[in-house]
Write a protein that holds these residues in place. Structure first.
Motif, PDB file in Angstrom:
ATOM      1  N   ASP A   1      43.075  22.894  -0.006  1.00 30.13           N
ATOM      2  CA  ASP A   1      43.128  24.132   0.780  1.00 30.13           C
ATOM      3  C   ASP A   1      41.720  24.630   1.107  1.00 30.13           C
ATOM      4  O   ASP A   1      41.431  25.014   2.254  1.00 30.13           O
ATOM      5  CB  ASP A   1      43.899  25.208   0.024  1.00 30.13           C
ATOM      6  CG  ASP A   1      45.395  24.928  -0.036  1.00 30.13           C
ATOM      7  OD1 ASP A   1      45.861  24.078   0.750  1.00 30.13           O
ATOM      8  OD2 ASP A   1      46.087  25.535  -0.876  1.00 30.13           O
ATOM      9  N   ALA A   2      40.841  24.638   0.092  1.00 35.07           N
ATOM     10  CA  ALA A   2      39.465  25.085   0.322  1.00 35.07           C
ATOM     11  C   ALA A   2      38.726  24.106   1.228  1.00 35.07           C
ATOM     12  O   ALA A   2      37.893  24.512   2.052  1.00 35.07           O
ATOM     13  CB  ALA A   2      38.732  25.241  -1.011  1.00 35.07           C
TER      14      ALA A   2
ATOM     15  N   GLU B   1      40.040  22.373   3.639  1.00 35.66           N
ATOM     16  CA  GLU B   1      40.491  22.634   5.006  1.00 35.66           C
ATOM     17  C   GLU B   1      39.724  23.793   5.630  1.00 35.66           C
ATOM     18  O   GLU B   1      39.307  23.731   6.800  1.00 35.66           O
ATOM     19  CB  GLU B   1      41.995  22.939   5.000  1.00 35.66           C
ATOM     20  CG  GLU B   1      42.582  23.259   6.369  1.00 35.66           C
ATOM     21  CD  GLU B   1      42.580  22.076   7.313  1.00 35.66           C
ATOM     22  OE1 GLU B   1      42.692  22.299   8.535  1.00 35.66           O
ATOM     23  OE2 GLU B   1      42.451  20.919   6.840  1.00 35.66           O
ATOM     24  N   VAL B   2      39.505  24.845   4.860  1.00 36.89           N
ATOM     25  CA  VAL B   2      38.724  25.976   5.363  1.00 36.89           C
ATOM     26  C   VAL B   2      37.284  25.545   5.611  1.00 36.89           C
ATOM     27  O   VAL B   2      36.672  25.910   6.627  1.00 36.89           O
ATOM     28  CB  VAL B   2      38.774  27.157   4.370  1.00 36.89           C
ATOM     29  CG1 VAL B   2      37.893  28.310   4.867  1.00 36.89           C
ATOM     30  CG2 VAL B   2      40.202  27.635   4.180  1.00 36.89           C
TER      31      VAL B   2
ATOM     32  N   ARG C   1      37.401  23.234   8.879  1.00 41.27           N
ATOM     33  CA  ARG C   1      37.925  23.769  10.133  1.00 41.27           C
ATOM     34  C   ARG C   1      37.501  25.209  10.410  1.00 41.27           C
ATOM     35  O   ARG C   1      36.949  25.517  11.465  1.00 41.27           O
ATOM     36  CB  ARG C   1      39.463  23.711  10.129  1.00 41.27           C
ATOM     37  CG  ARG C   1      40.028  22.401   9.659  1.00 41.27           C
ATOM     38  CD  ARG C   1      39.750  21.252  10.607  1.00 41.27           C
ATOM     39  NE  ARG C   1      40.307  20.010  10.084  1.00 41.27           N
ATOM     40  CZ  ARG C   1      39.760  18.817  10.223  1.00 41.27           C
ATOM     41  NH1 ARG C   1      38.611  18.697  10.872  1.00 41.27           N
ATOM     42  NH2 ARG C   1      40.344  17.731   9.718  1.00 41.27           N
ATOM     43  N   THR C   2      37.766  26.091   9.448  1.00 43.23           N
ATOM     44  CA  THR C   2      37.586  27.522   9.700  1.00 43.23           C
ATOM     45  C   THR C   2      36.123  27.945   9.637  1.00 43.23           C
ATOM     46  O   THR C   2      35.622  28.624  10.547  1.00 43.23           O
ATOM     47  CB  THR C   2      38.403  28.348   8.687  1.00 43.23           C
ATOM     48  OG1 THR C   2      39.766  27.918   8.725  1.00 43.23           O
ATOM     49  CG2 THR C   2      38.311  29.823   9.008  1.00 43.23           C
ATOM     50  N   ALA C   3      35.422  27.544   8.566  1.00 44.84           N
ATOM     51  CA  ALA C   3      34.059  28.032   8.354  1.00 44.84           C
ATOM     52  C   ALA C   3      33.096  27.675   9.488  1.00 44.84           C
ATOM     53  O   ALA C   3      32.407  28.563  10.017  1.00 44.84           O
ATOM     54  CB  ALA C   3      33.533  27.516   7.016  1.00 44.84           C
TER      55      ALA C   3
ATOM     56  N   THR D   1      34.023  29.703  12.588  1.00 43.69           N
ATOM     57  CA  THR D   1      33.898  31.153  12.442  1.00 43.69           C
ATOM     58  C   THR D   1      32.459  31.619  12.536  1.00 43.69           C
ATOM     59  O   THR D   1      32.164  32.614  13.211  1.00 43.69           O
ATOM     60  CB  THR D   1      34.499  31.609  11.096  1.00 43.69           C
ATOM     61  OG1 THR D   1      35.869  31.217  11.042  1.00 43.69           O
ATOM     62  CG2 THR D   1      34.396  33.108  10.936  1.00 43.69           C
TER      63      THR D   1
ATOM     64  N   VAL E   1      32.918  29.532   0.998  1.00 43.93           N
ATOM     65  CA  VAL E   1      34.052  29.264   1.884  1.00 43.93           C
ATOM     66  C   VAL E   1      34.855  30.542   2.111  1.00 43.93           C
ATOM     67  O   VAL E   1      35.266  30.852   3.235  1.00 43.93           O
ATOM     68  CB  VAL E   1      34.939  28.147   1.304  1.00 43.93           C
ATOM     69  CG1 VAL E   1      36.274  28.075   2.036  1.00 43.93           C
ATOM     70  CG2 VAL E   1      34.221  26.801   1.392  1.00 43.93           C
ATOM     71  N   SER E   2      35.065  31.303   1.051  1.00 47.63           N
ATOM     72  CA  SER E   2      35.796  32.562   1.184  1.00 47.63           C
ATOM     73  C   SER E   2      35.050  33.541   2.075  1.00 47.63           C
ATOM     74  O   SER E   2      35.650  34.253   2.902  1.00 47.63           O
ATOM     75  CB  SER E   2      36.022  33.192  -0.198  1.00 47.63           C
ATOM     76  OG  SER E   2      36.842  32.364  -1.009  1.00 47.63           O
TER      77      SER E   2
ATOM     78  N   ALA F   1      35.380  32.457   5.702  1.00 50.47           N
ATOM     79  CA  ALA F   1      36.742  32.628   6.208  1.00 50.47           C
ATOM     80  C   ALA F   1      37.021  34.078   6.606  1.00 50.47           C
ATOM     81  O   ALA F   1      37.838  34.338   7.491  1.00 50.47           O
ATOM     82  CB  ALA F   1      37.752  32.163   5.170  1.00 50.47           C
TER      83      ALA F   1
END
Length: 260
Positions: free
Chosen positions: A21-22, A24-25, A28-30, A33, A225-226, A229
């Protein structure tokens, strides 16, 4: 004798993984963003974790990069066959008081300041003037090497008879060969998870020391990562606007005036 480099037969490894899960972030997300690369986030976690360990804000490191950058307008490197890689030394620093986002932006700028992914260092070392080359080759090697290999999941099919490995196979190098670095950190994404191998010299480090460092790295990575995100939007830095020749403070003022 401290002047004698540790040999390969003194090597040991610690393996750590980031949850799918981390990961993936992270993938893709980090980057989308805040507008950075995965390597920028990994390097930030590495510098922050080593800073916690040593108390030093800076980390001398050999950074390994891969690929075929556009070095010359009249040369097409996309048709070049083989494994293209470069290694170059640099010193990365992170302000202990900086937020996770600001730390990543700082590392991004430090890495972007190296022209052409460091290819020039190798060219000067081995293809330039003999005196210059000898001086660069005699330059002390940083204690840490970092290598992000990217995503290898798509390189191997499910029924393949082989799988990539991070820390080599028995017999791939002579046991009497000197280690090039006291600590080598190799990271790649396989089967949906980031895998990190910490190869070190047992003559220099206790296993528990590297295990703690590796665990701190994963903790730092989760925090970064958090933070990415939950970021509100792209985090621009001067390297995003090379023609402007602007520093981070002036860029922040300009973006504020534009409402960006």
């Amino acid at each position: 004798d401290p002047a004698v480099a540790p040999r390969m037969d003194s090597s040991a490894s610690v393996h750590t993984m980031l949850s799918p899960d981390a990961t993936e972030v992270l993938l893709r997300t980090a980057p989308r963003t805040i507008g950075v690369e995965v390597q920028d986030i990994l390097l930030t976690a590495l510098v922050r974790s080593t800073s916690t360990w040593t108390g030093n804000a800076g980390l001398p490191i050999t950074l390994e990069s891969h690929g075929r950058p556009d070095l010359f307008d009249d040369v097409d490197t996309t048709r070049l066959v083989g494994w293209c890689t470069s290694q170059f030394p640099l010193r990365l620093t992170v302000d202990a008081a900086a937020s996770g986002i600001d730390a990543i932006k700082s590392i991004k700028e430090q890495v972007r300041s190296v022209p052409h992914l460091g290819v020039g260092f190798g060219v000067l070392s081995y293809l330039a003037d003999a005196e210059i080359g000898a001086g660069l080759r005699a330059f002390p090697s940083p204690p840490v090497l970092f290598n992000y290999l990217g995503q290898v999941s798509g390189m191997v099919t499910a029924d393949a008879s082989w799988m990539p490995v991070l820390d080599g196979v028995p017999g791939d190098v002579s046991p009497t060969q000197e280690r090039s670095h006291l600590l080598e950190v190799n990271a790649m994404v396989a089967e949906g998870a980031l895998s990190v191998t910490w190869s070190y010299s047992t003559e220099e480090f206790l296993p528990t020391t590297i295990e703690r460092l590796a665990a701190t790295f994963i903790t730092e990575l989760h925090e970064l990562v958090s933070a990415t995100a939950s970021a509100s939007g792209p985090q621009f830095t001067p390297s995003d606007f090379p023609a402007a020749r602007i520093d981070q403070d002036a860029l922040a003022v300009l973006l504020g005036q534009l409402g960006a």
